[in-house]
Design a protein around this motif. Structure first.
Motif, mmCIF file in Angstrom:
data_model
loop_
_atom_site.group_PDB
_atom_site.id
_atom_site.type_symbol
_atom_site.label_atom_id
_atom_site.label_comp_id
_atom_site.label_asym_id
_atom_site.label_seq_id
_atom_site.Cartn_x
_atom_site.Cartn_y
_atom_site.Cartn_z
ATOM 1 N N ALA A 123 0.822 -1.429 0.172
ATOM 2 C CA ALA A 123 0.096 -0.045 0.283
ATOM 3 C C ALA A 123 0.756 1.282 0.086
ATOM 4 O O ALA A 123 0.508 2.388 -0.671
ATOM 5 N N LEU A 124 1.339 1.201 0.522
ATOM 6 C CA LEU A 124 2.862 2.298 0.818
ATOM 7 C C LEU A 124 3.657 2.531 -0.589
ATOM 8 O O LEU A 124 3.766 3.866 -1.318
ATOM 9 N N ALA A 125 4.267 1.518 -1.020
ATOM 10 C CA ALA A 125 4.531 2.097 -2.735
ATOM 11 C C ALA A 125 3.797 1.978 -3.373
ATOM 12 O O ALA A 125 4.239 2.660 -4.167
ATOM 13 N N ALA A 126 2.336 1.795 -3.134
ATOM 14 C CA ALA A 126 1.722 2.927 -4.001
ATOM 15 C C ALA A 126 1.331 4.258 -4.429
ATOM 16 O O ALA A 126 0.756 4.458 -5.001
ATOM 17 N N LYS A 127 1.686 4.604 -2.994
ATOM 18 C CA LYS A 127 0.908 5.864 -2.675
ATOM 19 C C LYS A 127 2.768 6.414 -2.938
ATOM 20 O O LYS A 127 2.540 7.460 -2.901
ATOM 21 N N ARG A 128 4.010 5.915 -3.217
ATOM 22 C CA ARG A 128 5.520 6.053 -3.659
ATOM 23 C C ARG A 128 5.557 7.141 -2.225
ATOM 24 O O ARG A 128 6.102 7.807 -2.323
ATOM 25 N N VAL A 129 5.146 5.995 -0.904
ATOM 26 C CA VAL A 129 6.234 6.402 -0.028
ATOM 27 C C VAL A 129 7.054 5.768 -0.214
ATOM 28 O O VAL A 129 6.739 3.899 0.186
ATOM 29 N N LEU A 130 8.612 5.229 0.238
ATOM 30 C CA LEU A 130 9.185 4.565 -0.042
ATOM 31 C C LEU A 130 9.497 4.321 1.331
ATOM 32 O O LEU A 130 10.170 4.738 2.121
ATOM 33 N N THR A 131 9.829 2.495 1.229
ATOM 34 C CA THR A 131 10.346 2.099 3.074
ATOM 35 C C THR A 131 11.514 1.489 2.780
ATOM 36 O O THR A 131 12.150 0.912 1.256
ATOM 37 N N VAL A 132 12.271 2.136 3.693
ATOM 38 C CA VAL A 132 14.065 1.363 3.387
ATOM 39 C C VAL A 132 13.971 0.427 4.267
ATOM 40 O O VAL A 132 13.912 0.777 5.385
ATOM 41 N N ALA A 133 14.359 -1.033 4.526
ATOM 42 C CA ALA A 133 14.710 -1.961 5.273
ATOM 43 C C ALA A 133 16.168 -1.822 5.408
ATOM 44 O O ALA A 133 16.940 -2.622 4.261
ATOM 45 N N ALA A 134 16.649 -2.680 6.960
ATOM 46 C CA ALA A 134 18.046 -3.612 6.877
ATOM 47 C C ALA A 134 18.162 -5.043 6.032
ATOM 48 O O ALA A 134 17.392 -5.509 6.596
ATOM 49 N N ALA A 135 19.082 -5.020 5.450
ATOM 50 C CA ALA A 135 19.292 -6.488 5.568
ATOM 51 C C ALA A 135 19.574 -7.699 6.113
ATOM 52 O O ALA A 135 19.269 -8.854 6.404
ATOM 53 N N GLY A 136 20.369 -6.552 7.493
ATOM 54 C CA GLY A 136 21.043 -7.358 8.706
ATOM 55 C C GLY A 136 22.382 -8.003 8.695
ATOM 56 O O GLY A 136 23.047 -7.367 8.224
ATOM 57 N N ASN A 137 22.312 -8.432 9.737
ATOM 58 C CA ASN A 137 24.196 -8.446 10.258
ATOM 59 C C ASN A 137 24.413 -9.692 10.296
ATOM 60 O O ASN A 137 25.724 -9.948 11.019
ATOM 61 N N SER A 138 23.893 -10.824 10.773
ATOM 62 C CA SER A 138 23.891 -12.438 10.435
ATOM 63 C C SER A 138 24.545 -12.725 9.056
ATOM 64 O O SER A 138 24.427 -14.339 9.314
ATOM 65 N N GLY A 139 25.590 -12.078 8.435
ATOM 66 C CA GLY A 139 26.026 -12.809 7.430
ATOM 67 C C GLY A 139 27.308 -13.575 7.926
ATOM 68 O O GLY A 139 27.722 -13.298 8.716
ATOM 69 N N ASP A 140 27.741 -14.137 6.820
ATOM 70 C CA ASP A 140 29.123 -15.063 7.375
ATOM 71 C C ASP A 140 29.949 -15.514 6.244
ATOM 72 O O ASP A 140 30.459 -16.508 5.549
ATOM 73 N N GLY A 141 30.696 -13.782 6.157
ATOM 74 C CA GLY A 141 31.994 -14.278 4.870
ATOM 75 C C GLY A 141 30.968 -13.792 3.105
ATOM 76 O O GLY A 141 31.422 -14.195 2.738
ATOM 77 N N GLY A 142 29.461 -13.968 3.696
ATOM 78 C CA GLY A 142 29.200 -14.039 2.315
ATOM 79 C C GLY A 142 29.198 -15.059 1.534
ATOM 80 O O GLY A 142 28.727 -15.997 0.204
ATOM 81 N N VAL A 143 29.709 -16.693 1.944
ATOM 82 C CA VAL A 143 29.141 -17.385 2.044
ATOM 83 C C VAL A 143 27.775 -18.207 1.327
ATOM 84 O O VAL A 143 27.519 -18.832 0.648
ATOM 85 N N SER A 144 26.811 -17.974 2.431
ATOM 86 C CA SER A 144 24.991 -17.701 2.465
ATOM 87 C C SER A 144 25.021 -16.737 2.334
ATOM 88 O O SER A 144 24.708 -16.135 2.963
ATOM 89 N N GLN A 145 24.033 -16.286 1.152
ATOM 90 C CA GLN A 145 23.348 -14.955 0.439
ATOM 91 C C GLN A 145 21.981 -14.959 0.525
ATOM 92 O O GLN A 145 21.714 -15.766 0.085
ATOM 93 N N SER A 146 21.935 -14.331 1.632
ATOM 94 C CA SER A 146 20.521 -14.239 1.867
ATOM 95 C C SER A 146 20.182 -12.357 3.124
ATOM 96 O O SER A 146 20.990 -12.007 3.061
ATOM 97 N N VAL A 147 19.307 -11.803 3.230
ATOM 98 C CA VAL A 147 19.099 -10.763 3.625
ATOM 99 C C VAL A 147 18.024 -11.397 5.271
ATOM 100 O O VAL A 147 17.513 -11.978 5.011
ATOM 101 N N SER A 148 17.580 -9.959 5.310
ATOM 102 C CA SER A 148 16.372 -10.281 6.696
ATOM 103 C C SER A 148 14.668 -10.181 5.590
ATOM 104 O O SER A 148 14.928 -9.950 5.005
ATOM 105 N N SER A 149 14.536 -10.897 6.865
ATOM 106 C CA SER A 149 12.966 -11.200 6.547
ATOM 107 C C SER A 149 12.203 -9.885 6.062
ATOM 108 O O SER A 149 11.441 -10.209 4.850
ATOM 109 N N TYR A 150 12.340 -9.421 6.880
ATOM 110 C CA TYR A 150 11.296 -8.053 6.148
ATOM 111 C C TYR A 150 12.469 -7.611 5.023
ATOM 112 O O TYR A 150 10.925 -6.901 4.325
#
Length: 607
Positions: free
Chosen positions: A125-152
């Motif tokens: 709904a926010l994207a449709a209103k052109r209100v842009l949501t910015v979300a942090a990808a997370g800090n539980s990386g392992d040197g990039g061995v497994s490539q993932s981001v946080s759920s949100y």
């Protein structure tokens, strides 16, 4: 001079609250969804939300701040339910508060593919209103061995920010994915200075995201000044990619805010002729559970108005200003489909008339986009809308002829305020539900003057919306409106044509007009059409939207109760195309998740 000029809009920070030790900027609104009160200040001097907010303000000092607290005072974690409540507030108030961006420096989970959560409908709904949501990808990386981001951050309707080192590399703890990360920003040793002049360094994607949030706010401000409308998420990311710095790891780039803004500045303003447009929807409905069918009218994805329909067919007319000699999508969005005690709520659209040209719902240029307005599950147009969805009329350019320029209007609000917690009273000036500008009132009465273009020889509602009422440490913040002058016509707040709509601008809890606005609410002046005389001369209108210098949609919102009805029985509602994320009990904020970087904040050594 208008007090609404050069505004970067307001940014929402959904986090752990604020602290008196850090800059909170122009605090427009605050609410604690954890404690269920209007005070987001906490005793922890370095609470996570205060640092995130301070970093946004260091990068974009002109933005207003809306602080929504979703955690206990110790910042230990936020329930998904509280985060969703906060986002629901943002959806309902995005237009009224001129919200341009939302910062979610919250983390949890490790998604490798695009995913949905309980907040996905709010993000859409926010994207449709052109209100842009910015979300942090997370800090539980392992040197990039497994490539993932946080759920949100794995949701497609937000900007996923991975932390970089600022020089083309990744810290080992940074979560990232070439298919899910949208942009990278420096998240290592980010310097933030508190009100006492002490500089700290912070680490984590929590502190990469605010730099992008600030860039969004500044880019939206520049784009509105150039075009009269906001950037979509895709448009912002296209600009960010084309101006960003390629990283050493293929497929990633770092944000370059200065280059992004320079590219926007290279686009010369284009004067666009306007079409004063009237759209009439002839419709009826079948109720369920005592609730009638409701629809919103949108044009090119922007809300123009809304209506609730009963069993008798009736014309519902809406007026707006659109770019002339250009095709537009006129969209009738049925948004409260339901099945209650054997009753099936439905909407029936008989005809859509655009500036006198009638379009049948079964015409060749009409389609029915079931479910979300996303171009998926699209069928031929039909009169009977059995499912929630949007009837889309592809209206040709000839339906929107060039019109002469409307009358120029000057509105002056004489007001003062009483501060609380060091924050002055803030108000928005609206006309017919569209934002024209805003002002911050100090203890001395002052004229706030705004200029806008309105349809001539037509009555208008001039609305002074007080939006940051609060009591802080025994101080009661209030706004006092002494006079509203419209094109030379002075109106006292107690005049017979003035009312005070307490709380939401929804026509409920309305009392006689008064000077002292003790509660958040809107002083409404019913201005006679004679106050808006026809302008002399003709010509194109330079702004893209006539009611708003910042291109905002209407602030009249339809609030639909959630979870009160059984799910509709229709069998072909579209299933989600993305993997559902199991609900988690709590989302700890990203700073607390720095498993590979346990000290995200420390004072900067001073020699």
């Amino acid at each position: 001079m208008s007090n609404s000029s050069a505004s970067a809009g307001n940014v929402v920070v959904i986090d752990s609250g604020l602290s008196s030790a850090w800059n909170t900027g122009r605090l427009v609104y605050q609410h604690d969804f954890y404690g269920n009160d209007n005070d987001v200040m906490v005793a922890n001097a370095n609470t996570h939300g205060a640092l995130v907010t301070a970093e946004i303000l260091e990068n974009a000092p002109d933005v207003g701040i809306i602080a929504l607290k979703v955690m206990p005072d110790d910042g230990s974690g936020a329930s998904e339910a509280n985060i969703e409540k906060a986002l629901q507030w943002v959806v309902a108030n995005a237009d009224a508060y001129n919200i341009t961006a939302v910062n979610l420096s919250l983390g949890g989970g490790a998604q490798t593919t695009a995913a949905t959560t309980s907040i996905s409908d709010e993000l859409a709904a926010l994207a449709a209103k052109r209100v842009l949501t910015v979300a942090a990808a997370g800090n539980s990386g392992d040197g990039g061995v497994s490539q993932s981001v946080s759920s949100y951050s794995a949701d497609v309707n937000q900007i996923c920010v991975s932390a970089s080192t600022g020089d083309g590399a990744f810290p080992s703890w940074a979560q990232r994915s070439p298919s899910l990360t949208d942009v990278c920003a420096d998240g290592t040793d980010v310097r933030i200075t508190n009100l006492s002049g002490v500089t700290y360094t912070a680490n984590g994607s929590s502190f990469a995201a605010p730099a992008v949030t600030a860039a969004v706010a500044k880019a939206q401000q520049a784009w509105v000044e150039q075009t009269g409308t906001r950037l979509t998420q895709d448009e912002f990311l296209d600009l960010a990619r084309s101006t960003g710095k390629a990283m050493g790891t293929a497929g990633y780039f770092e944000l370059d805010t200065d280059a992004l803004l320079a590219k926007i500045a290279q686009s010369a303003p284009v004067s666009t002729a306007q079409s004063a447009t009237t759209i009439t929807v002839n419709a009826s409905g079948a109720p369920a559970g005592g609730v009638n069918a409701h629809f919103k009218l949108l044009v090119d994805g922007k809300t123009v108005g809304q209506a609730t329909v009963d069993s008798a067919a009736k014309d519902y007319s809406f007026t707006t200003n659109l770019t002339a000699d250009q095709a537009h999508k006129v969209q009738v969005q049925y948004d409260n489909d339901g099945f209650v005690n054997g009753q099936d709520r439905n909407l029936f659209v008989n005809k859509v008339t655009i500036n006198g040209t009638a379009h049948s719902p079964t015409a060749a240029n009409v389609t029915y986009d079931k479910g979300a307005l996303d171009g998926k599950d699209v069928v031929k147009g039909q009169s009977s809308m059995w499912w929630g969805g949007t009837l889309v009329v592809d209206a040709p350019a000839k339906d929107f002829p060039v019109q002469t320029a409307p009358a120029n209007t000057t509105i002056t609000v004489n007001a003062s305020g009483a501060a609380a917690g060091g924050v002055n009273a803030h108000f928005n000036l609206l006309v017919d539900g569209h934002k024209v500008g805003e002002g911050v009132a100090g203890t001395a009465a002052k004229d706030f003057t705004f200029a806008t273009n309105l349809t001539a020889d037509q009555a208008h509602k001039v609305q002074v919306q007080y939006d940051n009422d609060a009591v802080v440490n025994g101080q009661d913040r209030s706004l006092f409106v002494n006079k509203v002058t419209i094109n030379g016509h002075a109106v006292a707040p107690t005049a017979s044509n003035v009312t005070y709509d307490k709380g939401a601008l929804d026509g409920k809890d309305v009392v006689k007009g008064q000077t002292g606005l003790w509660w958040s609410g809107t002083l409404v002046v019913d201005a006679d059409k004679s106050w808006f005389p026809s302008a002399t001369g003709t010509g194109a209108v330079a702004s893209a939207l006539s009611h708003s210098t910042d291109g905002q949609d209407t602030v009249w919102q339809h609030l639909v109760a959630q979870g009160l009805e059984a799910a509709p029985s229709h069998g072909d509602h579209a299933a989600s195309l993305y993997e559902a994320v199991p609900s988690m009990d709590a989302y700890a904020h990203a700073a607390a998740l720095a498993e590979h970087h346990p000290d995200p904040l420390h004072p900067l050594d001073v020699v």
